[in-house]
Design an enzyme around this catalytic site. Structure first.
Site, PDB file in Angstrom:
ATOM      1  N   GLU A  65      36.720  51.012 137.155  1.00  0.00           N
ATOM      2  CA  GLU A  65      37.509  50.233 137.959  1.00  0.00           C
ATOM      3  C   GLU A  65      38.368  51.197 139.081  1.00  0.00           C
ATOM      4  OE1 GLU A  65      40.552  48.008 135.934  1.00  0.00           O
ATOM      5  OE2 GLU A  65      41.309  46.628 137.798  1.00  0.00           O
ATOM      6  N   ASP A  91      42.480  38.475 136.736  1.00  0.00           N
ATOM      7  CA  ASP A  91      44.095  38.020 136.246  1.00  0.00           C
ATOM      8  C   ASP A  91      44.241  36.985 137.311  1.00  0.00           C
ATOM      9  OD1 ASP A  91      44.725  40.082 133.949  1.00  0.00           O
ATOM     10  OD2 ASP A  91      43.893  41.233 135.568  1.00  0.00           O
TER      11      ASP A  91
HETATM   12  N1  ADE Z   1      44.215  43.905 131.961  1.00  0.00           N
HETATM   13  C1  ADE Z   1      44.323  42.814 132.682  1.00  0.00           C
HETATM   14  N2  ADE Z   1      43.745  43.075 133.804  1.00  0.00           N
HETATM   15  C2  ADE Z   1      43.273  44.288 133.902  1.00  0.00           C
HETATM   16  C3  ADE Z   1      42.433  45.199 134.600  1.00  0.00           C
HETATM   17  N3  ADE Z   1      42.058  44.627 135.868  1.00  0.00           N
HETATM   18  N4  ADE Z   1      42.196  46.356 134.338  1.00  0.00           N
HETATM   19  C4  ADE Z   1      42.304  46.824 133.153  1.00  0.00           C
HETATM   20  N5  ADE Z   1      43.249  46.261 132.019  1.00  0.00           N
HETATM   21  C5  ADE Z   1      43.613  44.938 132.579  1.00  0.00           C
HETATM   22 ZN    ZN Z   2      39.988  43.178 133.814  1.00  0.00          ZN
END
Ligand code: ADE
Ligand code: ZN
Length: 350
Positions: A212, A291
């Protein structure tokens, strides 16, 4: 399973949003705590007598100006502090599942972060009972097939993850897999090698956030050390041609979250997102909301904004939905049935 390609006639760009809304799809990457809308945070804070350091819903929303993953996580964990009772977990999950149904999400595999709650004295049973009851109701009342994946918080220790697994095992029939989330940089997958090995022995599906913000090396170790079946995000993989080849060859799904990547400044704008590059390289890329309450949209919003910004086509839309079913943790017959529904929806739209 490599889904046989359904050839899709091109449609004008102004009809794409309707197609994206109408097509059935699976969501494989969303954190249920990340679906807590500010209005529900305030309602639960009042119901439970929990103080939160924001004067109003608008004041809280104004704080959603993130610069990176950690700046988001600090607010996300604060928001989750209003969840205390079984009914709170049910209400949160039900609100998400109603929105998922409205977006034609027919299968969802929802992450939950038990450590965020157990460290505040909320029991594992309270968390899992509330979420599970919402999943059962979703199937009965909304026609949404919902499952749970327990995530370990990677900023905490492996010992803590093992203790969490022990607490969850009495409810093992209520979650289908385990994942790894929270602060990525400085917490490589290797830190959780033993707990993932144990979860594998226990027969759980395995996923992990990797690539990420973190480097391609974290994606390699999620694959080779943790032995995950899917990679959450994985967008940094395009920096490593050998890794791209591996992901394509092994058909490892990437659960990509475009609006999340935009809000957490992983890409400067959606037009520069690499989703198209991932698809063109033959990877099993999918679109997800991560999210949604914090990043400005649920599933269809992610699809519509990303297609508008990158010029993806109706054929890409079919591919992304087919990938979501291929990547889901259901059996082959259920996957075929989902893809039949997808093809029927495209035929009806044409
Ligand atoms: N917890 C909630 N969203 C997240 C994300 N995008 N990356 C890592 N942990 C998370
Ligand atoms: Zn996530």
């Amino acid at each position: 399973m490599n889904t046989p390609r359904h050839t899709v006639r091109d449609i004008p760009a102004d009809r794409l949003p309707a197609l994206l809304r109408a097509m059935p799809k699976a969501e494989l990457h969303m954190h249920i705590e990340g679906s807590l809308e500010p209005e529900l945070i305030f309602a639960l804070a009042q119901r439970n007598g929990v103080a939160i350091p924001y004067a109003s819903v608008e004041d809280l929303r104004r704080a959603y100006a993130f610069t990176n993953l950690q700046s988001f996580l600090d607010i996300y964990y604060a928001g989750a502090s209003v969840l205390l009772k079984e009914q709170d977990f049910y209400d949160m999950a039900w609100a998400y599942l109603e929105r998922a149904a409205a977006d034609n999400v027919i299968r969802t595999e929802m992450f939950f972060d038990p450590q965020t709650h157990t460290e505040r004295g909320v029991s594992m049973q309270t968390v899992i009972d509330g979420l599970h009851r919402a999943c059962v109701d979703a199937r009965d009342k909304l026609g949404v097939d919902a499952a749970l994946i327990l995530c370990f918080l990677r900023h905490l220790s492996e010992e803590d993850a093992f203790a969490t697994l022990e607490q969850a095992l009495p409810y093992r029939d209520r979650f289908i897999g385990v994942g790894l989330d929270s602060s990525e940089l400085g917490h490589p997958p290797e830190k959780f090698a033993r707990v993932f090995a144990r979860c594998r022995e226990l027969g759980f599906h395995l996923v992990a956030h990797a690539g990420e913000e973190g480097p391609p090396a974290y994606v390699w170790s999620a694959l080779d050390v943790l032995k995950v079946e899917r990679v959450d995000h994985g967008v940094q993989s395009t920096k490593d041609p050998a890794l791209m080849k591996r992901l394509a060859q092994d058909r490892i799904p990437l659960t990509v979250c475009p609006l999340s990547n935009l809000k957490l400044c992983v890409f400067p704008d959606l037009g520069q997102h690499n989703l198209r590059e991932l698809l063109d390289a033959g990877l099993v890329a999918t679109v997800n909301s991560d999210d949604p309450a914090y990043f400005g949209g649920y599933m269809n919003q992610n699809f519509i904004e990303t297609f508008a910004a990158t010029g993806l086509t109706a054929q890409h839309a079919w591919q992304l939905a087919a990938n979501s079913f291929e990547g889901s943790f259901v059996d082959a017959a259920a996957k075929r049935a989902y893809v039949d529904r997808l093809n029927a929806a495209f035929d009806a739209f044409a």
